[in-house]
Design an enzyme around this catalytic site. Structure first.
Site, PDB file in Angstrom:
ATOM      1  N   ARG A  70      -7.272  -8.310  -6.025  1.00 24.16           N
ATOM      2  CA  ARG A  70      -7.433  -7.329  -7.099  1.00 24.16           C
ATOM      3  C   ARG A  70      -8.396  -7.832  -8.178  1.00 24.16           C
ATOM      4  NH1 ARG A  70      -1.213  -5.010  -7.734  1.00 24.16           N
ATOM      5  NH2 ARG A  70      -1.319  -3.612  -5.942  1.00 24.16           N
ATOM      6  N   LYS A  76      12.591   6.177   6.534  1.00 19.79           N
ATOM      7  CA  LYS A  76      13.416   7.315   6.133  1.00 19.79           C
ATOM      8  C   LYS A  76      12.600   8.576   5.857  1.00 19.79           C
ATOM      9  CE  LYS A  76      17.138   4.585   4.016  1.00 19.79           C
ATOM     10  NZ  LYS A  76      17.934   4.374   2.775  1.00 19.79           N
ATOM     11  N   GLY A 113       1.381  -0.363   1.975  1.00 19.61           N
ATOM     12  CA  GLY A 113       1.404  -1.793   2.260  1.00 19.61           C
ATOM     13  C   GLY A 113       1.511  -2.156   3.723  1.00 19.61           C
ATOM     14  N   GLY A 139       1.861   3.681  -4.535  1.00 19.17           N
ATOM     15  CA  GLY A 139       2.534   4.879  -5.037  1.00 19.17           C
ATOM     16  C   GLY A 139       1.579   6.001  -5.365  1.00 19.17           C
TER      17      GLY A 139
END
Length: 399
Positions: A41, A199, A352, A375
């Site tokens: 980063r 999920k 990820g 996200g």
């Protein structure tokens, strides 16, 4: 989407001598001693900073690091190690400035200063109007270059974009905005999405949003098991969410109504236990035993999906389709990864585990765009307009 690019601001010569505030994503991993263990980063943030320096600007850069408590500084929250590493990479000394919100510091044209962890500022998380005004007053140009924070309306990501004289997208954020627009706003058809994970509940809104737009929706992992239940198949003791069968059926029906499809696996790779050395058995999807765990799609299914991907115009990939960390259960993800690499489609991948799979199979150069947003990437797939995109588009129309 219309927005102002920092590269265009610099090319116009307007940045010369100006104070530029860059919101970067420098939230890097550190060990217990505070040493940076991975600096991707930091390296990725340097082009925007160098662009500003080359334009003759006075440069301020900040980021969050970890989860500090606002107003309570601890040494572990400091960006000092980040500034040191960035200085090494850029061959210059980068001064760290604390308590900077009121502007009691100097920065000269050609200089870079690191403003201490922005999440220490009171009002940052809730984007307080008072903080936003102070942040905007610090600079002539605000540059948002942290896609990983683009889904958050915080002081240093949103409030300053409203109050700074000029607000624009840095090269990292602009690249994300371009890629997302190309993949979702105006995609070349057919558009195929791969959504996998443990999920359905965590990605239900993504599946529902994509079902309205994509031509094919490939599901994998525990999500695929729930869709297999919805299709009337037995899955043994595999991970699934039986209470969401109705939602899975609704996604299948929504796709079918548009002439699109959710391919259900025709074969699977099973084991009796979840472990790297478990014996893998390929079975027809109709032959799963009560004590079986489905840990990957089967070779027939993988090949059918690969052929579909190779004919795609655009591919969106979020999640490996099996337990690719275990050699016996990696074939599905490997076949799909190589199919994406070989496809002429524009591909965008994020998440990820997806990035880990891309690295494992060495296809980084064959994916059209690799999103690092986490996200933020998922919220885009949900069909949400990210706060950073919204405010930069608005400021481009009404400076």
């Amino acid at each position: 989407m219309k927005f102002l690019r920092f590269s265009d601001v610099c090319a116009s010569g307007f940045a010369s001598g100006k104070r530029i505030f860059i919101r970067a994503d420098l939230n890097v991993p550190q060990d217990d001693a505070g040493n940076i263990t991975e600096d991707t980063r930091i390296r990725a943030s340097i082009p925007a900073i160098q662009m500003a320096l080359d334009a003759g600007a006075a440069v301020m850069v900040t980021s969050h690091l970890g989860r500090p408590t606002e107003g309570e500084f601890k040494p572990a929250d400091s960006l000092t190690p980040v500034a040191a590493r960035m200085g090494q990479l850029m061959g210059r000394n980068i001064r760290v400035v604390a308590n900077w919100v009121d502007g009691d510091f100097s920065v000269a044209p050609g200089e870079v200063v690191m403003l201490e962890n922005c999440r220490l500022n009171k009002g940052e998380k809730k984007n307080s109007p008072e903080l936003a005004q102070k942040l905007g007053a610090l600079c002539d140009i605000f540059v948002h270059d942290a896609f990983g924070t683009a889904h958050r309306a915080e002081g240093s990501t949103y409030g300053i974009a409203e109050t700074a004289p000029i607000a624009c997208a840095g090269p990292l954020l602009a690249a994300e905005m371009d890629a997302i627009g190309k993949a979702l706003a105006n995609p070349k058809r057919p558009l195929i999405a791969i959504v996998a994970g443990s999920k359905v509940s965590t990605k239900l809104t993504i599946l529902q949003a994509l079902a309205k737009n994509v031509d094919g929706l490939i599901v994998g992992g525990g999500i695929a098991n729930t869709f297999m239940l919805a299709a009337g198949l037995k899955i043994g003791k595999s991970l699934a969410e039986p209470d969401l069968i109705g939602e899975a059926k609704a996604v299948i029906d929504a796709m079918k109504a548009r002439g699109a499809a959710v391919p259900i696996p025709t074969d699977v790779v099973c084991a009796k236990s979840f472990s790297p050395d478990a014996v893998a058995t390929v079975k027809a999807a109709t032959d799963v035993a009560d004590d079986d765990l489905i840990l990957d799609i089967g070779p027939e299914t993988a090949q059918l999906l690969a052929e579909q991907l190779k004919k795609a115009g655009t591919i969106v990939w979020n999640g490996p389709v099996g337990v690719f960390e275990f050699a016996a259960f990696e074939n599905g993800t490997k076949v799909i990864a190589h199919a994406i690499a070989e496809s002429s489609a524009f591909s965008i991948a994020g998440g990820g585990d997806t990035l880990a799979a891309i690295a494992k199979y060495g296809i980084e150069k064959d994916v059209g765009y690799i999103s690092t947003g986490g996200g933020a990437f998922l919220e885009v797939l949900e069909g949400k307009t990210l706060p950073a995109f919204e405010v930069l588009a608005r400021r481009a129309e009404t400076p």
